[in-house]
Design an enzyme around this catalytic site. Sequence first.
Site, short mmCIF file in Angstrom:
data_model
loop_
_atom_site.label_atom_id
_atom_site.label_comp_id
_atom_site.label_asym_id
_atom_site.label_seq_id
_atom_site.Cartn_x
_atom_site.Cartn_y
_atom_site.Cartn_z
N GLY A 239 0.75 -1.25 0.00
CA GLY A 239 0.00 0.00 0.00
C GLY A 239 0.78 1.29 0.00
O GLY A 239 0.19 2.34 -0.26
N GLU A 273 3.96 -6.83 1.93
CA GLU A 273 3.46 -7.24 0.62
C GLU A 273 3.45 -6.06 -0.35
O GLU A 273 2.40 -5.70 -0.90
CB GLU A 273 2.04 -7.78 0.74
CG GLU A 273 1.87 -8.99 1.62
CD GLU A 273 0.39 -9.35 1.81
OE1 GLU A 273 -0.50 -8.57 1.44
OE2 GLU A 273 0.13 -10.44 2.33
N PRO A 274 4.59 -5.43 -0.60
CA PRO A 274 4.58 -4.27 -1.49
C PRO A 274 4.46 -4.69 -2.95
O PRO A 274 5.05 -5.68 -3.37
CB PRO A 274 5.95 -3.64 -1.24
CG PRO A 274 6.81 -4.81 -0.89
CD PRO A 274 5.94 -5.77 -0.13
N GLY A 275 3.68 -3.96 -3.70
CA GLY A 275 3.60 -4.18 -5.14
C GLY A 275 4.12 -2.93 -5.84
O GLY A 275 5.25 -2.87 -6.30
N ARG A 312 -5.26 2.54 -15.97
CA ARG A 312 -5.31 3.32 -14.73
C ARG A 312 -5.92 4.72 -14.90
O ARG A 312 -6.73 5.12 -14.07
CB ARG A 312 -3.92 3.41 -14.10
CG ARG A 312 -3.31 2.03 -13.79
CD ARG A 312 -2.11 2.08 -12.88
NE ARG A 312 -2.48 2.51 -11.55
CZ ARG A 312 -2.33 3.72 -11.09
NH1 ARG A 312 -1.73 4.64 -11.82
NH2 ARG A 312 -2.75 4.03 -9.89
N TYR A 316 -9.10 4.94 -12.59
CA TYR A 316 -8.89 5.62 -11.30
C TYR A 316 -8.57 7.11 -11.48
O TYR A 316 -8.07 7.74 -10.54
CB TYR A 316 -7.71 5.00 -10.54
CG TYR A 316 -7.68 3.49 -10.49
CD1 TYR A 316 -8.61 2.78 -9.74
CD2 TYR A 316 -6.71 2.78 -11.18
CE1 TYR A 316 -8.57 1.39 -9.70
CE2 TYR A 316 -6.66 1.40 -11.14
CZ TYR A 316 -7.59 0.71 -10.40
OH TYR A 316 -7.55 -0.65 -10.35
N CYS A 344 -12.69 2.81 -28.94
CA CYS A 344 -13.96 3.50 -29.21
C CYS A 344 -14.73 3.78 -27.93
O CYS A 344 -15.84 3.25 -27.72
CB CYS A 344 -14.79 2.64 -30.16
SG CYS A 344 -13.86 2.28 -31.64
N GLU A 345 -14.13 4.54 -27.04
CA GLU A 345 -14.79 4.98 -25.81
C GLU A 345 -14.14 6.29 -25.41
O GLU A 345 -12.93 6.43 -25.50
CB GLU A 345 -14.51 4.00 -24.65
CG GLU A 345 -15.14 2.68 -24.80
CD GLU A 345 -15.40 1.99 -23.46
OE1 GLU A 345 -15.51 2.67 -22.43
OE2 GLU A 345 -15.49 0.76 -23.50
N TYR A 373 0.58 -2.36 -12.18
CA TYR A 373 -0.82 -2.39 -12.61
C TYR A 373 -0.99 -1.83 -14.02
O TYR A 373 -2.01 -1.22 -14.33
CB TYR A 373 -1.70 -1.64 -11.58
CG TYR A 373 -1.52 -2.14 -10.18
CD1 TYR A 373 -1.99 -3.39 -9.81
CD2 TYR A 373 -0.84 -1.38 -9.22
CE1 TYR A 373 -1.80 -3.87 -8.52
CE2 TYR A 373 -0.64 -1.86 -7.93
CZ TYR A 373 -1.12 -3.10 -7.59
OH TYR A 373 -0.93 -3.58 -6.33
N1 LLP Z 1 -1.48 -7.18 -0.56
C1 LLP Z 1 -2.79 -7.29 -0.84
C2 LLP Z 1 -3.59 -8.24 -0.08
C3 LLP Z 1 -3.35 -6.50 -1.87
O1 LLP Z 1 -4.65 -6.61 -2.14
C4 LLP Z 1 -2.53 -5.59 -2.59
C5 LLP Z 1 -3.09 -4.76 -3.66
C6 LLP Z 1 -1.17 -5.52 -2.26
C7 LLP Z 1 -0.68 -6.32 -1.22
C8 LLP Z 1 -0.21 -4.61 -2.98
O2 LLP Z 1 -0.54 -3.28 -2.81
P1 LLP Z 1 0.45 -2.13 -3.34
O3 LLP Z 1 1.70 -2.19 -2.51
O4 LLP Z 1 0.72 -2.36 -4.77
O5 LLP Z 1 -0.32 -0.87 -3.11
N2 LLP Z 1 -5.04 -1.64 -9.64
C9 LLP Z 1 -4.87 -0.58 -8.66
C10 LLP Z 1 -4.24 -1.09 -7.38
C11 LLP Z 1 -4.97 -2.26 -6.76
C12 LLP Z 1 -4.30 -2.82 -5.53
C13 LLP Z 1 -4.95 -4.09 -5.08
N3 LLP Z 1 -4.32 -4.75 -3.96
C14 LLP Z 1 -4.09 0.56 -9.29
O6 LLP Z 1 -3.70 0.48 -10.46
O7 LLP Z 1 -3.87 1.59 -8.64
#
Ligand code: LLP
Length: 419
Positions: A239, A273-275, A312, A316, A344-345, A373
Amino acid sequence: MNHFTYRNGQLHAEGVPLAQLAAEVGTPFYCYSSATLERHFKVLAEAVAGLDATICFAIKANGNLAVIKTLANLGAGADVVSEGELRRALAAGVPPERIVFSGVGKTRAELTFALDAGVLEINVESEPELELLNSLAIARGKRAVIGLRVNPDVDAHTHAKITTGRKEDKFGIEWTRAPQVLRKAAAMPGIDVASIAVHIGSQLTELKPFSDAFRRLRDLFLMVKADGIALRRIDLGGGLGIPYDDQPPPSPADYGKMIRENLGDLGCALLLEPGRMLVGNAGVLVSRVIYVKEGATRRFLICDAGMNDLIRPAMYDAYHAILPITEPAAGVAYKPMDVVGPICESSDTFARQRPLPPLAQDDLIAFSTAGAYGATMSSTYNGRLLIPEVLVKGDSFAVVRPRPTYDDMLATEKLPAWL
Ligand code: LLP
């Protein structure tokens, strides 16, 4: 910091000119920088140094095998939310004992696959899931190691579509009910309760919601400890936001300090759990201008990437900086343009009234901060092919997902006998 910079007037990914990649792989395409991936992992690892913390990359942000492997080689585990992602993590060489299986609606087949794979923990999000997992584990003569995902009822103050920790959100078990569910789980023969978990949302730009959620976990950890349930881990979710524009989110170092202050004395292991923060700034989407169209009230830059490639902005209202691949001359006038794709949107709009330097047909542009993402949320809408992904390392590059052909696209479908 990322490694997409102008050198001799040309935007490069590390040592490779993006224009050269465009000539070799065609546009549009995603390009990732290994050095940026490595840097972001190391910055976060340093921020939590001294804590017993495992960084499990949330591969929903970027599921490319080469990206996962780059991070796994540095010691990253994985956070996965489906059998497909679990298979990706395993295929990229992430050891099962560093994989967390999250998700609100895991199926029987997925839970069985994860049990057999021997993942570190399965984060359970509901009582029916707990009961199913217990019975599946008993039937296989195993004990399922679980984390209980708690909904801490904290507003993350991020975009409504990516907020997950309020009581009205579908995720986790209400924190006030969690002690009761943990006691129930601890008494189940097929369940080994190892941890509690939260994830309150994505692209958070303040630390306060994190610390509010982590305090609730802390209280819960101590409360159930007094009941004789000794948890081994706390999973903090992902997050942490990244800079898309010029507003910097909290630094990983401050995030690490906040974790230490709230949970550092509990004597348990931590999972992160960083993405986005690992991969967001490590990727760009390169696209070519197809036309410049003078509309009645606006100038449109119509490019060959569409919302199917990067959803995105449409989904969002997300901001992605747009960089011309050829560096604009100093002092050149910037004029507002609407940057749109060919879909086409009307929602196929990357930016409205964005000040940009002069751009013409066939020029190349890059949407920055597209490593998270981007490719994972892409689709084939409007009969468009998924686009290639390229990984750069120094002066080298590799096409890590090639562009399919139209024949590949057509070959995935079958006509029924009556047609
Ligand atoms: N752990 C869990 C359980 C999650 O659901 C998520 C993201 C993460 C970790 C990783 O979160 P991060 O560090 O990336 O913020 N598609 C959206 C973001 C959706 C995130 C969903 N869950 C976007 O493009 O902004």
